[in-house]
Each structure stands twice: as C-alpha cells, then as structure tokens.
Design a protein around this motif. Structure first.
Motif, PDB file in Angstrom:
ATOM      1  N   LEU A 189      38.338  85.596 -72.479  1.00 27.05           N
ATOM      2  CA  LEU A 189      38.998  85.461 -73.781  1.00 27.05           C
ATOM      3  C   LEU A 189      40.324  86.193 -73.862  1.00 27.05           C
ATOM      4  CD1 LEU A 189      35.783  85.993 -75.940  1.00 27.05           C
ATOM      5  CD2 LEU A 189      36.837  83.821 -75.256  1.00 27.05           C
ATOM      6  N   THR A 190      40.686  86.943 -72.832  1.00 25.23           N
ATOM      7  CA  THR A 190      41.951  87.675 -72.810  1.00 25.23           C
ATOM      8  C   THR A 190      42.729  87.270 -71.572  1.00 25.23           C
ATOM      9  OG1 THR A 190      40.819  89.526 -71.736  1.00 25.23           O
ATOM     10  CG2 THR A 190      41.130  89.683 -74.111  1.00 25.23           C
ATOM     11  N   SER A 191      44.047  87.428 -71.641  1.00 24.00           N
ATOM     12  CA  SER A 191      44.884  87.003 -70.516  1.00 24.00           C
ATOM     13  C   SER A 191      45.432  88.178 -69.711  1.00 24.00           C
ATOM     14  CB  SER A 191      46.042  86.136 -71.020  1.00 24.00           C
ATOM     15  OG  SER A 191      46.823  86.867 -71.932  1.00 24.00           O
ATOM     16  N   ARG A 192      45.111  89.383 -70.092  1.00 23.16           N
ATOM     17  CA  ARG A 192      45.619  90.568 -69.388  1.00 23.16           C
ATOM     18  C   ARG A 192      44.803  90.845 -68.144  1.00 23.16           C
ATOM     19  NH1 ARG A 192      43.686  94.781 -73.905  1.00 23.16           N
ATOM     20  NH2 ARG A 192      44.500  93.151 -75.142  1.00 23.16           N
ATOM     21  N   PRO A 193      45.308  91.697 -67.252  1.00 20.41           N
ATOM     22  CA  PRO A 193      44.496  92.116 -66.103  1.00 20.41           C
ATOM     23  C   PRO A 193      43.248  92.858 -66.595  1.00 20.41           C
ATOM     24  CG  PRO A 193      46.787  92.758 -65.796  1.00 20.41           C
ATOM     25  CD  PRO A 193      46.659  92.252 -67.211  1.00 20.41           C
ATOM     26  N   PHE A 194      42.203  92.878 -65.773  1.00 18.59           N
ATOM     27  CA  PHE A 194      40.948  93.521 -66.148  1.00 18.59           C
ATOM     28  C   PHE A 194      41.191  94.986 -66.497  1.00 18.59           C
ATOM     29  CE2 PHE A 194      37.004  95.743 -65.594  1.00 18.59           C
ATOM     30  CZ  PHE A 194      36.067  94.871 -66.100  1.00 18.59           C
ATOM     31  N   GLY A 195      40.685  95.402 -67.647  1.00 19.44           N
ATOM     32  CA  GLY A 195      40.809  96.780 -68.110  1.00 19.44           C
ATOM     33  C   GLY A 195      40.344  96.888 -69.544  1.00 19.44           C
ATOM     34  N   VAL A 196      40.612  98.030 -70.168  1.00 19.95           N
ATOM     35  CA  VAL A 196      40.212  98.235 -71.559  1.00 19.95           C
ATOM     36  C   VAL A 196      40.796  97.103 -72.405  1.00 19.95           C
ATOM     37  CG1 VAL A 196      40.437  99.766 -73.562  1.00 19.95           C
ATOM     38  CG2 VAL A 196      39.990 100.733 -71.289  1.00 19.95           C
ATOM     39  N   GLY A 197      39.943  96.493 -73.208  1.00 22.51           N
ATOM     40  CA  GLY A 197      40.362  95.387 -74.060  1.00 22.51           C
ATOM     41  C   GLY A 197      40.009  94.015 -73.498  1.00 22.51           C
ATOM     42  N   THR A 198      39.671  93.926 -72.217  1.00 20.48           N
ATOM     43  CA  THR A 198      39.265  92.643 -71.643  1.00 20.48           C
ATOM     44  C   THR A 198      38.003  92.173 -72.354  1.00 20.48           C
ATOM     45  OG1 THR A 198      40.199  93.156 -69.476  1.00 20.48           O
ATOM     46  CG2 THR A 198      38.478  91.474 -69.535  1.00 20.48           C
ATOM     47  N   ARG A 199      38.009  90.868 -72.744  1.00 21.42           N
ATOM     48  CA  ARG A 199      36.860  90.275 -73.444  1.00 21.42           C
ATOM     49  C   ARG A 199      36.468  88.978 -72.747  1.00 21.42           C
ATOM     50  NH1 ARG A 199      36.555  92.845 -78.444  1.00 21.42           N
ATOM     51  NH2 ARG A 199      35.068  91.386 -79.315  1.00 21.42           N
ATOM     52  N   TRP A 200      35.155  88.714 -72.746  1.00 19.36           N
ATOM     53  CA  TRP A 200      34.675  87.447 -72.188  1.00 19.36           C
ATOM     54  C   TRP A 200      33.335  87.081 -72.808  1.00 19.36           C
ATOM     55  CZ3 TRP A 200      34.222  92.081 -69.738  1.00 19.36           C
ATOM     56  CH2 TRP A 200      32.999  92.429 -69.181  1.00 19.36           C
ATOM     57  N   ARG A 201      33.029  85.771 -72.760  1.00 19.56           N
ATOM     58  CA  ARG A 201      31.718  85.260 -73.145  1.00 19.56           C
ATOM     59  C   ARG A 201      30.971  84.900 -71.873  1.00 19.56           C
ATOM     60  NH1 ARG A 201      34.341  82.082 -76.892  1.00 19.56           N
ATOM     61  NH2 ARG A 201      34.374  83.178 -78.855  1.00 19.56           N
ATOM     62  N   GLU A 202      29.787  85.443 -71.747  1.00 18.52           N
ATOM     63  CA  GLU A 202      28.971  85.231 -70.553  1.00 18.52           C
ATOM     64  C   GLU A 202      27.669  84.568 -70.978  1.00 18.52           C
ATOM     65  OE1 GLU A 202      28.688  88.509 -67.609  1.00 18.52           O
ATOM     66  OE2 GLU A 202      26.543  88.431 -68.101  1.00 18.52           O
ATOM     67  N   THR A 203      27.360  83.448 -70.335  1.00 19.53           N
ATOM     68  CA  THR A 203      26.096  82.754 -70.593  1.00 19.53           C
ATOM     69  C   THR A 203      25.229  82.901 -69.356  1.00 19.53           C
ATOM     70  OG1 THR A 203      27.193  81.180 -72.063  1.00 19.53           O
ATOM     71  CG2 THR A 203      25.024  80.557 -71.211  1.00 19.53           C
ATOM     72  N   ARG A 204      24.013  83.415 -69.557  1.00 20.55           N
ATOM     73  CA  ARG A 204      23.098  83.628 -68.443  1.00 20.55           C
ATOM     74  C   ARG A 204      21.675  83.364 -68.901  1.00 20.55           C
ATOM     75  NH1 ARG A 204      22.499  88.607 -65.550  1.00 20.55           N
ATOM     76  NH2 ARG A 204      24.725  88.937 -65.494  1.00 20.55           N
ATOM     77  N   ARG A 205      20.800  83.279 -67.927  1.00 27.08           N
ATOM     78  CA  ARG A 205      19.370  83.139 -68.197  1.00 27.08           C
ATOM     79  C   ARG A 205      18.758  84.532 -68.225  1.00 27.08           C
ATOM     80  NH1 ARG A 205      17.069  78.927 -69.559  1.00 27.08           N
ATOM     81  NH2 ARG A 205      18.162  77.013 -69.143  1.00 27.08           N
ATOM     82  N   MET A 206      18.119  84.847 -69.336  1.00 24.41           N
ATOM     83  CA  MET A 206      17.418  86.126 -69.488  1.00 24.41           C
ATOM     84  C   MET A 206      16.032  85.832 -70.038  1.00 24.41           C
ATOM     85  SD  MET A 206      19.307  88.752 -68.620  1.00 24.41           S
ATOM     86  CE  MET A 206      18.479  90.093 -69.418  1.00 24.41           C
ATOM     87  N   PHE A 207      15.027  86.328 -69.355  1.00 27.49           N
ATOM     88  CA  PHE A 207      13.641  86.154 -69.787  1.00 27.49           C
ATOM     89  C   PHE A 207      13.306  84.680 -70.027  1.00 27.49           C
ATOM     90  CE2 PHE A 207      15.087  90.328 -71.498  1.00 27.49           C
ATOM     91  CZ  PHE A 207      14.449  91.101 -70.556  1.00 27.49           C
ATOM     92  N   GLY A 208      13.834  83.814 -69.154  1.00 24.69           N
ATOM     93  CA  GLY A 208      13.536  82.388 -69.222  1.00 24.69           C
ATOM     94  C   GLY A 208      14.330  81.605 -70.251  1.00 24.69           C
ATOM     95  N   ARG A 209      15.263  82.250 -70.926  1.00 16.69           N
ATOM     96  CA  ARG A 209      16.060  81.574 -71.952  1.00 16.69           C
ATOM     97  C   ARG A 209      17.538  81.770 -71.670  1.00 16.69           C
ATOM     98  NH1 ARG A 209      13.444  82.893 -77.716  1.00 16.69           N
ATOM     99  NH2 ARG A 209      13.411  80.649 -77.972  1.00 16.69           N
ATOM    100  N   GLN A 210      18.324  80.811 -72.112  1.00 17.99           N
ATOM    101  CA  GLN A 210      19.766  80.931 -71.963  1.00 17.99           C
ATOM    102  C   GLN A 210      20.315  81.732 -73.140  1.00 17.99           C
ATOM    103  OE1 GLN A 210      22.264  77.347 -72.139  1.00 17.99           O
ATOM    104  NE2 GLN A 210      22.930  77.887 -70.084  1.00 17.99           N
TER     105      GLN A 210
END
Length: 154
Positions: free
Chosen positions: A42-63
């Motif tokens: 969600l951010t265009s800067r190099p990785f560091g403080v303020g970097t934001r992202w949405r992560e979708t993963r499987r946890m405990f059998g659910r997305q």
C-alpha cells in the motif's frame, strides 16, 4: 491476563543480507511463504517505518486478510510490524543475526493484546489457552519457508 507471546528461532545457511531481503521484499511473499496467498503493498517507499501492506493467508484453516504496518525498523537486523483486527492488536517482531558469512539466525516474536479500551475477546482467550502452540507452528513454517528460499538462492 498476560498478553500471549510466542517466539520462534531458526538458523539459516545463508548470508544475513539475503535473509533480510526475503523478509522485507513484500511483493515476493506469496512465492516465499507457502501460507501467504496474496500481498498488496500500500506504500511506494522503500521498506521501513511507515510501510503498509495487506496480506492474505490461511490461518487455522481459514483465509484471513490483515493490514500490517511497520512501526520500527533497524535495517538490516530488526523490524516490527503491527496490525489491528477484531479488537486485538498484533505485534510481529523479526530479528536477523549474522553468525559468519553463511550462517544467520532469524527470530520472530508474535504478541497479541486487546486493543486500547477493549476487553479480551474469544480469539485472545483461545490464543492464551491453546493457540500459542498453533501460532508457534505457523511461525516455524514461515521461517522454514524463508530458509528454504534463501538457501536455494531464490
């Protein structure tokens, strides 16, 4: 009630810089971590403080999709990412320690606590009672995936 905390450590047969890169190149996460389906940066800067992202993963059998944000970063040795969901505040901390040119320890610590002004919900109570083993297993799998990726030069 204590806030649940889980720490898992893994030795990786690769340089610390490569491990750091695998942990912080968010766009590559779905190829590195078998539990991650998608990542939207969600951010265009190099990785560091303020970097934001949405992560979708499987946890405990659910997305599940969480929006994460970096609150501390001491590249290339440590970063802290946080997320808020369902009245729970999550903190994931990564430490990368070099032990020579081709041996690195990576440690992830995960903490969960009620969001300010909230009482512990069912998820937090479950995490306290029986979920810490499941969380430790998921973290260990993520670190094994990172190790496999960097040890194979991906």
């Amino acid at each position: 009630m204590d806030d649940p905390e889980v720490s898992v450590e893994r030795v990786v047969a690769a340089p610390a810089g490569r491990v750091w890169q695998a942990l912080t190149t968010l766009e590559d996460m779905p190829e590195v971590l078998t539990g991650v389906d998608t990542v939207e940066v969600l951010t265009s800067r190099p990785f560091g403080v303020g970097t934001r992202w949405r992560e979708t993963r499987r946890m405990f059998g659910r997305q599940a999709t969480e929006e994460m944000y970096v609150t501390q970063c001491d590249a290339p040795v440590r970063y802290v990412a946080e997320a808020d969901h369902g009245g729970v505040h999550y903190v994931s901390e990564f430490h990368v320690t070099a032990h020579g040119p081709d041996r690195t320890t990576v440690r992830m610590t995960f903490r969960a606590r009620p969001a300010p002004g909230r009482r512990p919900g069912l998820l937090l109570r479950l995490l306290n009672r029986l979920g810490t083993r499941a969380v430790a297993k998921a973290i260990a799998k993520d670190l094994a995936d990172v190790a496999a990726a960097v040890e194979q030069g991906r």
